[in-house]
Design an enzyme around this catalytic site. Structure first.
Site, PDB file in Angstrom:
ATOM      1  N   GLU A   1       3.281   2.501   4.969  1.00  0.00           N
ATOM      2  CA  GLU A   1       3.075   3.909   4.607  1.00  0.00           C
ATOM      3  C   GLU A   1       1.599   4.285   4.763  1.00  0.00           C
ATOM      4  O   GLU A   1       1.258   5.325   5.336  1.00  0.00           O
ATOM      5  CB  GLU A   1       3.538   4.130   3.160  1.00  0.00           C
ATOM      6  CG  GLU A   1       3.398   5.572   2.690  1.00  0.00           C
ATOM      7  CD  GLU A   1       3.605   5.709   1.180  1.00  0.00           C
ATOM      8  OE1 GLU A   1       4.290   4.867   0.577  1.00  0.00           O
ATOM      9  OE2 GLU A   1       3.069   6.675   0.627  1.00  0.00           O
TER      10      GLU A   1
ATOM     11  N   GLU B   1       3.569   2.147  -8.633  1.00  0.00           N
ATOM     12  CA  GLU B   1       4.447   3.323  -8.678  1.00  0.00           C
ATOM     13  C   GLU B   1       5.758   3.027  -7.944  1.00  0.00           C
ATOM     14  O   GLU B   1       6.845   3.375  -8.398  1.00  0.00           O
ATOM     15  CB  GLU B   1       3.716   4.525  -8.061  1.00  0.00           C
ATOM     16  CG  GLU B   1       4.571   5.767  -7.863  1.00  0.00           C
ATOM     17  CD  GLU B   1       4.483   6.283  -6.441  1.00  0.00           C
ATOM     18  OE1 GLU B   1       5.524   6.279  -5.754  1.00  0.00           O
ATOM     19  OE2 GLU B   1       3.372   6.661  -5.998  1.00  0.00           O
ATOM     20  N   HIS B   2       5.653   2.351  -6.799  1.00  0.00           N
ATOM     21  CA  HIS B   2       6.866   2.003  -6.050  1.00  0.00           C
ATOM     22  C   HIS B   2       7.721   0.973  -6.799  1.00  0.00           C
ATOM     23  O   HIS B   2       8.928   1.122  -6.911  1.00  0.00           O
ATOM     24  CB  HIS B   2       6.494   1.418  -4.679  1.00  0.00           C
ATOM     25  CG  HIS B   2       6.200   2.451  -3.643  1.00  0.00           C
ATOM     26  ND1 HIS B   2       6.943   2.583  -2.492  1.00  0.00           N
ATOM     27  CD2 HIS B   2       5.243   3.410  -3.576  1.00  0.00           C
ATOM     28  CE1 HIS B   2       6.449   3.554  -1.754  1.00  0.00           C
ATOM     29  NE2 HIS B   2       5.410   4.079  -2.383  1.00  0.00           N
TER      30      HIS B   2
ATOM     31  N   HIS C   1      -0.587   2.551  -6.470  1.00  0.00           N
ATOM     32  CA  HIS C   1       0.458   3.062  -5.596  1.00  0.00           C
ATOM     33  C   HIS C   1       1.631   2.080  -5.491  1.00  0.00           C
ATOM     34  O   HIS C   1       2.799   2.462  -5.601  1.00  0.00           O
ATOM     35  CB  HIS C   1      -0.173   3.326  -4.217  1.00  0.00           C
ATOM     36  CG  HIS C   1       0.750   3.907  -3.204  1.00  0.00           C
ATOM     37  ND1 HIS C   1       0.418   3.970  -1.866  1.00  0.00           N
ATOM     38  CD2 HIS C   1       1.992   4.432  -3.302  1.00  0.00           C
ATOM     39  CE1 HIS C   1       1.409   4.524  -1.206  1.00  0.00           C
ATOM     40  NE2 HIS C   1       2.384   4.816  -2.041  1.00  0.00           N
TER      41      HIS C   1
END
Ligand SMILES: [Zn+2]
Length: 1034
Positions: A221, A123-124, A120
């Site tokens: 998040e 991905e950022h 994740h």
């Protein structure tokens, strides 16, 4: 086979939310949907290129690529070609068709073996700058330099997907270049890791003595994501059911585990997983294969083959079922504190690459759980043991092996064993008795209708649905051959009447790989969790040497400096405002009167689907009844009518239509902010051959709606209260194909709604219909018996179910025109009442107030909003305010609220007579309101450049000129009154906005606004009352 998604409005489906962590939230999309009535009609977006000839691999690429498969998919008028890159073995699927909304995606199989969120965070950070585009956050910058119809990136349990779509060929090329460069050549700077992943930093960066705490975008998040008990339940369920390999972990990252990820591990993960040999590339639309290959080939030729194995092994099957217990925070919004437990039984099924078995299991999942005649609705929902199905209930094919989950939420802890017993006995009953034939037919009909009805972004939906399958399969083309699987299924049923019963026995009754997971609230849950974070921070601090602390301090200051630096984005490609045409041609709409009712029609290539919409004036409804309108609308087709029980009505609806729906619809006046129309919108669609059946169902509802079953009403209210209390909404409608059922968090919208209600009468009405007040009303109604509501409904039915003040819109193909008109006339002739026009409500006595409202919720994260009254749609400044909102969002608020503040996102939006700031999943609260104010000072201080303005204009045009599917064309004017002339006037005004306009509208409308509405949704705060805040607890 396609990912067959059940109707989202029925079963809770949180799987997308819990397992897929998008780079940017869908909030912007949602916010825009609110004003989407004011956007274009997309008629210009039918492909202007000739229908592509049979697909061939262009000669110059025959050395570097091999054709694996090439064929026509008649279901969708698509020519498919699957290629393999000879050196790297990368797969590339191109779907050629006459659709100008071209889509692209690249995906990698990412299989983390811990819960640090490495996939994740990668991905950022991948989208934070690349070799060719070495700017900070090119992804966010491209949002402003493109006319994309979709841009995002998301992390699933075992894949990372980078998709976009756009109607503009140059834009497509630009975005493809940025995406390819980002994934294959990212800079992956340490700074990006610190910003997007996690870092230690002084709590107050200005104070070097303040204590060091953990910050970071993904860290926050995920803290927000798992503060939702529903998401937590789903994540645990996956981890517990498929524990052996990657699914035993959280790919999004558990907040407690995220700080153990190192920068080096992130880079190593990229080197291993983001290689062409582990990639799948997809393009769709009318741009020629050759054009797309130019960019793709260029990148792949830089690589050699990498021998990597990212495959996921099959989970070893258990020899006996397992039981797991988890805990969560208590839910103060729950109407019944004694019923806060959840239990679910989950079964591990089949490899999702077996398309036939997947289809059977999808159908069985629908038959078992979907709709009021489903066995589990009867045995679990109706007895009132709980308030609704548990999270992740239903069939799921997001991971390598599919699962089916059946559960109930908001039950008493004492009922856990009873529920598990009912689940077992219901399945045994199904094995014994099978399913009624008309329910199987109804489900098959809805699949067939789903193939024809197109909603949303088609090319994008294909890849979003197909990725989980292609990620583990060699042949993505097979997935699209739906008719083949449907035919096989029908034949299997015909050959063996016991076919489905045998499958239920095999996959459920005899299945030993079965997990019973229960969750109960623990009073100290949130505190304990907070303590653990504090302890973790303390441990991390205690290990630091003085030298470490200096390094941390320096890195934090460097990060801040780079965030403050204005970087030069000129290396990024861009679309020019001058590329957008001045002229706008809307769809042709005909107007006539049938049975005295005004009717508009639009002939469109709808694929033999007929679309019906009607608006019913609700302005005559007395105010004490209005509160019940949203419930009345949403239950309208769920109560039974004439000789049909609610179960039978439901089956008939599904046998003949794509669903009958009703909702409250408000439309502000285009010229006066104090007036609006208040209506109920009915909508439905069906195959051309079923129009009379569709109207027959509406007629029964109008003539003889069942308003006598208090128990039924109670059940529906409880289910609605559960959904609303979970703070989630589902997009989509009953459609088993194409519509990836996305679950949104409603909390940011509740905050915006609360803020806007203080300053604008239409927003105040909307807040009553769908804001926090409505959630509160639902939770209080859930405690009462249904008789009182029945009486309100009876009164509403008397006022509304007639053709007094009704208007109708029809979309259909030319061939269907005559029969659709004739059937509509018959339908209208049979309705009671006289025709009249829809009234405008004057809210002359509405007073704007300077409100500060704090809704207390049990989440450790905030949602804030501030709203200022502005101008109506036709006011010349409306366009400049829209551009301003876009400029502030991307040039100021994003940096301050997300990059520096650590929130998941923040921005501003202008529309419906208000200008509204928002932040979501925000670790800060009151400070964010200061950021809103500072953004206005920033705007008038001469910081906005001409380039900023052009980017803001482009971003507004992304929505204004968004493509619209045939069934929805011409509906803007029907719903909002914005005709083509007025619409194009707004377009031209947006195009003409200057830097000076932005400064002027900021000064005139915003900076000295005497009143504004402020809303904060978040945990309890001391001292807010002293600052003038009103605290509301549920
Ligand atoms: Zn994310």
């Amino acid at each position: 086979m396609l990912n067959l998604v059940r109707n989202g409005s029925r079963c809770l489906q949180l799987r997308n939310q819990q397992q897929i962590c998008p780079r940017i939230s869908s909030l912007n999309h949602l916010v825009q949907q609110k004003i989407s009535n004011l956007n274009g009609d997309g008629a210009r977006y039918q492909s202007s290129l000739p229908v592509p000839a049979a697909l061939e691999l262009p000669e110059q690429y025959s050395k570097s690529w091999s054709v694996v498969e090439q064929s026509k998919i008649s279901e969708f008028d698509i020519d498919a070609i699957l290629l393999e890159h000879n050196v790297t073995k990368a797969k590339y699927l191109h779907l050629a068709c006459a659709d100008s909304n071209n889509a692209f995606s690249i995906n990698f199989r990412t299989t983390p073996m811990n819960s640090t969120g490495v996939a994740h965070i990668l991905e950022h950070t991948t989208l934070c700058g690349s070799n060719k585009y070495p700017v900070r956050d090119p992804f966010m910058k491209m949002l402003n330099r493109s006319l994309s119809t979709f841009m995002n990136a998301m992390t699933g349990p075992d894949y990372t997907l980078y998709p976009f779509s756009t109607c503009n060929p140059q834009d497509f090329k630009n975005l493809m270049s940025v995406y390819m460069d980002s994934v294959f050549c990212p800079l992956l700077r340490e700074q990006d890791f610190l910003q997007e992943g996690w870092r230690l930093e002084n709590e107050d960066i200005a104070d070097s003595q303040s204590k060091l705490v953990i910050k970071g975008v993904v860290f926050n998040e995920m803290k927000g994501a798992y503060s939702n008990s529903q998401s937590l339940f789903g994540q645990h369920l996956l981890n517990n059911l498929v524990p052996d390999h990657t699914y035993g972990f959280s790919s999004g990252g558990f907040p407690m585990h995220i700080p153990s990820l190192s920068y080096e591990e992130l880079k190593a993960f990229h080197a291993k997983h983001y290689h062409p040999s582990n990639s799948r590339i997809y393009t769709y639309g009318d741009i020629p294969l050759k054009t797309n290959l130019e960019t793709i080939d260029d990148y792949l030729n830089r690589f050699s083959h990498l021998e990597i194995d990212t495959s996921v092994p099959t989970q070893t099957r258990w020899s006996s079922p397992k039981v797991e217990k988890v805990t969560c925070a208590p839910d103060p919004m729950n109407p019944d504190p004694a019923k806060q437990s959840t239990v679910a039984v989950s079964y591990l099924l089949q490899d999702i690459t077996d398309l036939q078995e997947s289809f059977v299991l999808q159908v069985i999942g629908d038959l078992l759980l979907d709709g009021p005649s489903a066995p589990f609705y009867r045995t679990l929902i109706e007895p009132g043991i709980g308030s609704g199905f548990s999270p992740v209930s239903g069939y799921d094919n997001h991971i390598k092996e599919s699962t089916l989950t059946i559960g109930l939420q908001n039950i008493s802890e004492d009922d856990i064993d009873r529920v598990v017993g009912i689940i077992d006995s219901t399945l045994e009953e199904v094995v014994e008795n099978g399913f009624p034939k008309n329910r199987i037919d109804a489900i098959l009909h809805s699949y067939e209708l789903g193939l024809k009805h197109r909603s949303g972004n088609f090319g994008l939906n294909i890849i979003m649905n197909m990725t989980a399958y292609w990620n583990h399969s060699q042949d993505p083309v097979e997935y699209l051959r739906i008719n083949k699987t449907l035919d096989w299924f029908k034949q299997s049923l015909a050959d063996d009447p016991q076919f489905l019963q045998k499958k239920v026995k095999q996959y459920f009754v005899d299945n030993k790989h079965k997990l019973v997971q229960s969750m109960k609230p623990e009073e100290s849950f949130t505190d304990q969790e907070e303590q653990e974070f504090l302890k973790l921070e303390e441990q991390m601090r205690s290990k630091l040497t003085e030298e470490d602390k200096t390094t941390i301090r320096n890195k934090a200051l460097e990060l801040l400096k780079s965030q403050d630096m204005k970087d030069d984005a000129s290396c990024l490609p861009t679309i020019k405002l001058s590329d957008i045409p001045d002229s706008y041609t809307g769809p042709v709409v005909n107007r006539l009167s049938l049975a005295g009712v005004p009717v508009q029609t639009s002939l469109q290539p709808t694929n033999q689907v007929a679309y019906f919409r009607a608006l019913l004036d609700t302005s005559e409804v007395p105010s004490d009844l209005k509160t019940y309108l949203p419930l009345f609308s949403s239950f309208l087709s769920k109560l039974g009518a004439k000789h049909l029980s609610y179960q039978d009505l439901d089956t008939q609806i599904e046998l003949n239509t794509g669903g009958l729906s009703a909702s409250c619809h408000l439309a502000e006046s285009l010229t006066d902010m104090n007036s609006f129309s208040d209506t109920m919108l009915l909508s439905s669609y069906c195959l051309d051959g079923k129009i009379d059946e569709m109207f027959n169902l509406w007629t029964m509802i109008f003539e003889d709606l069942h308003l006598n079953d208090a128990h039924r009403i109670s059940t529906l209210v409880k289910m609605s209260a559960t959904n609303a209390g979970n703070g989630i909404a589902h997009s989509g409608h009953r459609n088993r194909f194409w519509f990836l059922t996305v679950t949104y968090s409603l909390l940011p919208l509740y905050a915006m709604s609360t803020a806007a209600a203080a300053v604008n009468p239409v927003s105040a009405m909307a807040d009553k219909y769908s804001g926090m007040d409505f959630v509160n009303l639902l939770s209080s109604l859930a405690k009462q018996d249904g008789n009182m509501i029945l009486q309100k409904f009876q009164a509403l039915a008397k006022i509304l179910l007639n053709k007094n003040s009704m208007k109708v819109a029809l979309n259909m193909t030319e061939e269907c025109n005559d029969s659709f008109l004739k059937s509509t006339e018959n339908f209208l002739n049979n309705l009671p009442g006289n025709s009249g026009s829809i009234q405008t409500i004057q809210a002359a006595d509405f007073k704007k107030t300077d409100a500060k409202i704090h809704h207390v919720v049990p989440f450790p994260i905030n949602f804030t909003a501030q709203s200022i009254a502005t101008v109506p749609y036709t006011h010349p400044d409306c366009a400049a305010l829209r551009v301003l909102a876009s400029v502030l969002s991307s040039k100021y608020l994003h940096t301050e609220i997300r990059e520096k503040g650590g929130a998941y996102g923040g921005g501003a939006t202008a529309g419906s007579g208000t200008f509204t700031f928002y932040s979501y999943r925000d670790p800060k609260n009151l400070e964010t309101f200061s950021v809103y104010r500072e953004s206005l000072d920033w705007a008038v201080d001469g910081n906005i450049t001409n380039q900023d303005v052009e980017e803001g204009q482009l971003r507004v045009f992304q929505k204004l000129d968004e493509p619209v599917q045939p069934g929805y064309r011409g509906i803007r004017e029907f719903l909002s009154g914005v005709d083509d002339h007025t619409f194009n006037q707004q377009r031209l005004r947006v195009k003409a906005v200057t830097k000076d306009d932005l400064v002027r509208v900021t000064t005139e409308h915003l900076i000295d606004a005497p009143v504004s509405g402020r809303a904060l949704i978040g945990p309890a705060q001391t001292g807010l009352e002293d600052l003038g805040w009103t605290t509301k607890r549920n």
